[in-house]
Design an enzyme around this catalytic site. Sequence first.
Site: not given
Length: 310
Positions: A9, A11, A81-82, A125, A127-130, A147-148, A150, A152-153, A240
């Site tokens: 990718r 990014s 993790k992806d 975030t 992430s539903l986990r976070r 989203r976005g 690193v 951007t966030r 996810c």
Amino acid sequence: MKTLTIATRGSRLALWQAEHARDRLMTAHPGLDVELKVIKTRGDVILDVPLAKVGGKGLFVKEIEDALLSGAADVAVHSMKDVPMRLPDGLTLGAVTERENPADLFLSARYASLDALPAGAAVGTSSLRRQAQALALRPDLRIVSLRGNVDTRLRKLLDGEFDAILMAAAGMKRLELGAPHQEELAPAVFLPAVGQGALGLECRADDERVLSLLACLEHRPSRVCVEAERGLSAGLDGGCQAPIAGHAHWLDEDTFQLEGMVAALDGSAVIRREVTGRADEARRVGLGLAADLLAAGADRLLAAAYNAPE
């Protein structure tokens, strides 16, 4: 020696990962020419919708895997993790490199820690986990989708759009980024995502030349721990769309400890279990821990998450 093409990718973090793999391969194999092929994935295009609503983690790898299968690229470098739990027929993980810190990271421009946030603070975030774990610790917080990439966030945080954000520590370290206030959320309190912090190099399963080139990057303890975590996630049919976490750590040359978690979306219920297993049974141990979690009530939490209104 022939050229090796790595699909990645575009990014900044993805390029760092691909360049890291390229440099290590060229050092290990003098004369090898490694080039990068940047591919835009669906996950890079759809940035205004939470991952759980648009198909999950596979959004970041499908186009890259298509390039491997077609022969347009030889290797793909992924954040583990992806990577979906099942690889397409014909592809395999040629190497899992030594894992970076798998923990999550709290970042804020104004507040020193998660505990220091005021009631009603906006925490970003995707992430539903976070989300679930943050609300389990601080049910008075307001979780806002973020989203976005690193950069951007982090920019949104520093521009004041959020009181804090939650990110993977590994990505911040690799890009040498940070915020005025940071707190590492240790796995003992805040379990990371399955595979977080680890890099996997995917290639065609029948490409013996590439498999032999990648062998120098393999780190057995990281491979075993990631395989155990992926077994856990596979046993829970995880993605996810549900708050699932898993973290394995290496104990000695033959054993590891694996902890898994399933939570309610609002953090009101959290089920955690752990197990010790042998390295040669990593996936089976993960699947067994998933069964234990389901028997302890995780099946109901997962059903509620999958049926939750958007």
